[in-house]
Scaffold this active site. Structure first.
Site, PDB file in Angstrom:
ATOM      1  N   GLN A   1       0.843  -1.200   0.000  1.00  0.00           N
ATOM      2  CA  GLN A   1       0.000   0.000   0.000  1.00  0.00           C
ATOM      3  C   GLN A   1       0.878   1.249   0.000  1.00  0.00           C
ATOM      4  OE1 GLN A   1      -1.659   0.738   3.826  1.00  0.00           O
ATOM      5  NE2 GLN A   1      -3.517   1.696   3.043  1.00  0.00           N
TER       6      GLN A   1
ATOM      7  N   SER B   1       1.232   6.330   2.681  1.00  0.00           N
ATOM      8  CA  SER B   1       1.931   7.275   3.563  1.00  0.00           C
ATOM      9  C   SER B   1       3.130   7.904   2.886  1.00  0.00           C
ATOM     10  CB  SER B   1       2.425   6.559   4.823  1.00  0.00           C
ATOM     11  OG  SER B   1       1.361   5.967   5.494  1.00  0.00           O
TER      12      SER B   1
ATOM     13  N   SER C   1       4.844  -1.477   4.068  1.00  0.00           N
ATOM     14  CA  SER C   1       5.017  -2.879   4.472  1.00  0.00           C
ATOM     15  C   SER C   1       5.055  -3.773   3.242  1.00  0.00           C
ATOM     16  CB  SER C   1       3.853  -3.323   5.363  1.00  0.00           C
ATOM     17  OG  SER C   1       3.682  -2.424   6.428  1.00  0.00           O
TER      18      SER C   1
ATOM     19  N   GLU D   1      -8.983  -1.937   5.908  1.00  0.00           N
ATOM     20  CA  GLU D   1      -7.724  -2.118   6.638  1.00  0.00           C
ATOM     21  C   GLU D   1      -8.007  -2.207   8.133  1.00  0.00           C
ATOM     22  OE1 GLU D   1      -4.878   1.072   6.150  1.00  0.00           O
ATOM     23  OE2 GLU D   1      -3.269  -0.181   6.932  1.00  0.00           O
TER      24      GLU D   1
ATOM     25  N   GLU E   1      -5.061   8.245  18.031  1.00  0.00           N
ATOM     26  CA  GLU E   1      -5.647   9.593  18.151  1.00  0.00           C
ATOM     27  C   GLU E   1      -6.605   9.861  16.993  1.00  0.00           C
ATOM     28  OE1 GLU E   1      -2.466   8.874  18.385  1.00  0.00           O
ATOM     29  OE2 GLU E   1      -1.755   9.623  20.313  1.00  0.00           O
TER      30      GLU E   1
HETATM   31  C1  LIG Z   1       4.204  -1.164  11.392  1.00  0.00           C
HETATM   32  C2  LIG Z   1       3.697  -0.124  10.445  1.00  0.00           C
HETATM   33  C3  LIG Z   1       3.352  -0.483   9.158  1.00  0.00           C
HETATM   34  C4  LIG Z   1       2.886   0.477   8.254  1.00  0.00           C
HETATM   35  N1  LIG Z   1       2.587   0.076   6.977  1.00  0.00           N
HETATM   36  C5  LIG Z   1       2.178   1.000   6.080  1.00  0.00           C
HETATM   37  C6  LIG Z   1       1.954   0.625   4.723  1.00  0.00           C
HETATM   38  O1  LIG Z   1       2.097  -0.533   4.367  1.00  0.00           O
HETATM   39  N2  LIG Z   1       1.579   1.560   3.830  1.00  0.00           N
HETATM   40  C7  LIG Z   1       1.386   2.864   4.212  1.00  0.00           C
HETATM   41  O2  LIG Z   1       1.007   3.656   3.340  1.00  0.00           O
HETATM   42  N3  LIG Z   1       1.613   3.273   5.485  1.00  0.00           N
HETATM   43  C8  LIG Z   1       2.011   2.363   6.425  1.00  0.00           C
HETATM   44  N4  LIG Z   1       2.265   2.755   7.720  1.00  0.00           N
HETATM   45  C9  LIG Z   1       2.180   4.184   8.037  1.00  0.00           C
HETATM   46  C10 LIG Z   1       1.049   4.559   8.955  1.00  0.00           C
HETATM   47  O3  LIG Z   1      -0.188   4.481   8.309  1.00  0.00           O
HETATM   48  C11 LIG Z   1       1.358   5.992   9.435  1.00  0.00           C
HETATM   49  O4  LIG Z   1       2.526   5.897  10.227  1.00  0.00           O
HETATM   50  C12 LIG Z   1       0.228   6.581  10.242  1.00  0.00           C
HETATM   51  O5  LIG Z   1      -0.855   6.896   9.400  1.00  0.00           O
HETATM   52  C13 LIG Z   1       0.646   7.828  11.025  1.00  0.00           C
HETATM   53  O6  LIG Z   1       1.225   8.781  10.191  1.00  0.00           O
HETATM   54  P1  LIG Z   1       2.628   9.468  10.561  1.00  0.00           P
HETATM   55  O7  LIG Z   1       3.583   8.363  10.910  1.00  0.00           O
HETATM   56  O8  LIG Z   1       2.968  10.401   9.449  1.00  0.00           O
HETATM   57  O9  LIG Z   1       2.360  10.290  11.907  1.00  0.00           O
HETATM   58  P2  LIG Z   1       1.759  11.747  12.020  1.00  0.00           P
HETATM   59  O10 LIG Z   1       0.540  11.852  11.185  1.00  0.00           O
HETATM   60  O11 LIG Z   1       2.848  12.742  11.798  1.00  0.00           O
HETATM   61  O12 LIG Z   1       1.324  11.779  13.535  1.00  0.00           O
HETATM   62  C14 LIG Z   1       2.223  12.027  14.622  1.00  0.00           C
HETATM   63  C15 LIG Z   1       1.405  12.044  15.914  1.00  0.00           C
HETATM   64  O13 LIG Z   1       0.455  13.125  15.894  1.00  0.00           O
HETATM   65  C16 LIG Z   1      -0.865  12.627  16.100  1.00  0.00           C
HETATM   66  N5  LIG Z   1      -1.836  13.371  15.289  1.00  0.00           N
HETATM   67  C17 LIG Z   1      -1.727  13.686  13.963  1.00  0.00           C
HETATM   68  N6  LIG Z   1      -2.832  14.355  13.548  1.00  0.00           N
HETATM   69  C18 LIG Z   1      -3.656  14.462  14.633  1.00  0.00           C
HETATM   70  C19 LIG Z   1      -4.952  15.038  14.854  1.00  0.00           C
HETATM   71  N7  LIG Z   1      -5.635  15.643  13.871  1.00  0.00           N
HETATM   72  N8  LIG Z   1      -5.489  14.949  16.102  1.00  0.00           N
HETATM   73  C20 LIG Z   1      -4.810  14.333  17.111  1.00  0.00           C
HETATM   74  N9  LIG Z   1      -3.576  13.775  16.965  1.00  0.00           N
HETATM   75  C21 LIG Z   1      -3.019  13.833  15.755  1.00  0.00           C
HETATM   76  C22 LIG Z   1      -0.810  11.175  15.642  1.00  0.00           C
HETATM   77  O14 LIG Z   1      -1.819  10.399  16.213  1.00  0.00           O
HETATM   78  C23 LIG Z   1       0.587  10.769  16.111  1.00  0.00           C
HETATM   79  O15 LIG Z   1       0.572  10.418  17.467  1.00  0.00           O
HETATM   80  C24 LIG Z   1       2.735   1.827   8.646  1.00  0.00           C
HETATM   81  C25 LIG Z   1       3.079   2.198   9.973  1.00  0.00           C
HETATM   82  C26 LIG Z   1       3.553   1.242  10.859  1.00  0.00           C
HETATM   83  C27 LIG Z   1       3.902   1.679  12.242  1.00  0.00           C
END
Ligand SMILES: Cc1cc2nc3c(=O)[nH]c(=O)nc-3n(C[C@H](O)[C@H](O)[C@H](O)COP(=O)(O)OP(=O)(O)OC[C@H]3O[C@@H](n4cnc5c(N)ncnc54)[C@H](O)[C@@H]3O)c2cc1C
Length: 410
Positions: free
Chosen positions: A128, A131, A163, A246, A380
């Protein structure tokens, strides 16, 4: 937050008069023609697809019979009783959990013909590409561009946390096709062949030592227009089908009682009377009750899914799964003490799909569980979904949904 996903088009749902008895008869025919005891499991899954018993509600010729979705459990029960191999979720979790329902609802007939059978058998693994470094929770803010060029789209950008990209033949890609529109409107969804020139996959190491996910760099990747999903600009609605599925796939997977970490905790508790202090007793019982309540609630969500489509309740299941798995793996590690910390290998390893890696020490599961509250939408964000769509509380104020994406400060 995301719009409600569109309804399943009529050709993917029954009723076409198919009954439970018809399904039993088909299973009988399938196992008579291909004995599960002697047929290679992948080959058997292919025959199961051809018999319309992969997803019974999919159209004939696409792994289904156009039957009511609620009849899927009849196929599962009969096949299990005949000793047939189950679909290999461990080999192709994103394909089966997310790509298949997206292809079924939004794909063209050609896409369904090309993609569904090898996805079902596990011959082609999916990933996928959603991100990005600047677009995780705020997925609609993504910057990967797709520019139309004749019968193709030229895709350029960077994805992250992908992933299984190193194993994947196909990807679900969300890209920006019109930066002058507000961020949710200028997105288009594609199925991308990961072997195309310009796709580069680089490993990212996790706390467990595994490189289960990757960075993916896309440089002038020429994606044929035939692999566009739905209309240009409709990518946000399509991606919501993927994301809703998902959360159900992560949070509400079917499991027997005491499956996963709680089973290991309960076994240690039974086998090691020396561990039984009153305080721990209380925690073990609470963890067991939490796991069982979540399991039964997930049964309800699957019934809801059988009746139509995943709802926002899938977000609640995903959120409670993350909390329960983190709490339970911590308890398991505490119970196992030093032995649990004996970690097998800190070298960077690429994950093997298909469940061939065997059981690991509790320390591995404890570390891996940390990602549960991030992957598939952070806790969150899911609280926001529940507040908005289940509890119908007022939405968070937002000032970036009407502006052209180009004009949003970054
Ligand atoms: C093991 C693993 C596998 C993954 N696999 C995939 C994959 O296969 N494909 C893919 O596309 N993505 C994948 N991801 C990515 C995952 O979907 C993102 O990490 C996730 O959506 C969070 O985005 P970010 O890491 O940019 O954090 P951010 O969006 O930067 O968030 C940082 C922090 O701020 C908080 N936050 C952000 N916005 C708000 C809001 N509006 N209100 C309150 N709190 C908020 C979040 O909850 C978090 O605690 C994977 C992640 C992990 C950990």
């Amino acid at each position: 937050m995301p719009d409600t996903p569109p309804d399943t088009p009529p050709d993917t749902l029954g009723p076409t008069g198919v009954t439970a008895d018809d399904i039993r008869a088909r299973v009988g025919g399938l196992v008579a023609a291909h004995d599960p005891a002697t047929t290679d499991p992948v080959e058997f899954l292919g025959h199961r697809f051809d018999a319309g018993l992969a997803w019974v509600h999919f159209p004939p010729g696409r792994g289904g019979l156009g039957a009511p979705r609620a009849l899927q459990h009849v196929a599962e029960q009969e096949l299990a009783a005949a000793g047939a191999p189950p679909p290999n979720n461990l080999r192709n979790p994103l394909g089966l959990g997310m790509a298949a329902p997206t292809i079924a609802v939004h794909g063209t007939d050609e896409q369904r013909t090309r993609l569904l059978r090898p996805l079902w058998t596990g011959a082609e693994v999916w990933c996928q590409l959603f991100s990005e470094p600047g677009a995780g929770s705020d997925l609609a803010g993504l910057a990967t561009r797709a520019v139309r060029d004749g019968d193709a789209w030229i895709v350029t950008g960077q994805k992250v946390w992908t992933s299984f990209a190193h194993k994947a033949r196909w990807a679900m890609l969300l890209a920006r096709t019109d930066p002058d529109l507000p961020k949710h409107q200028g997105l288009t969804y594609f199925f991308v062949d990961m072997t195309l020139p310009g796709v580069e996959v680089r490993p990212l190491r996790q706390a467990t030592g595994q490189a289960e996910f990757n960075e993916v760099f896309l440089t002038d990747v020429r994606v044929p227009d035939t692999m566009r999903v739905d209309e240009p600009g409709n990518g946000w609605a399509v991606s919501n089908t993927t994301l809703m599925n998902e959360r159900v796939a992560i949070g509400a997977a079917e499991a027997p009682r005491e499956a996963g970490a709680i089973g290991a905790v309960a076994a240690l508790w039974r086998e090691r009377p020396d561990l039984r202090t009153p305080g721990l007793h209380d925690r073990v019982v609470r963890a067991w009750v939490d796991a069982e309540v979540a399991r039964l609630a997930n049964e309800r969500i699957r019934q809801q899914l059988a009746a139509g489509k995943p709802g926002p309740e899938g977000s609640a299941a995903k959120m409670s799964y993350a909390r329960i798995n983190q709490d339970t793996t911590r308890l398991w590690l505490e119970l196992a003490a030093e032995e649990g910390l004996a970690y097998d290998d800190w070298e960077m390893r690429r994950i093997e799909l298909g469940g061939t890696e065997g059981e690991r020490a509790p320390g591995y599961y404890y570390l891996r569980a940390k990602g549960n509250s991030i992957e598939g939408g952070t806790t969150e964000i899911l609280r926001g979904v529940i507040a908005d769509r289940v509890l119908e509380l007022p939405r968070e104020p937002r000032n970036d949904t009407k502006l052209p994406w180009m004009e949003i400060p970054r």
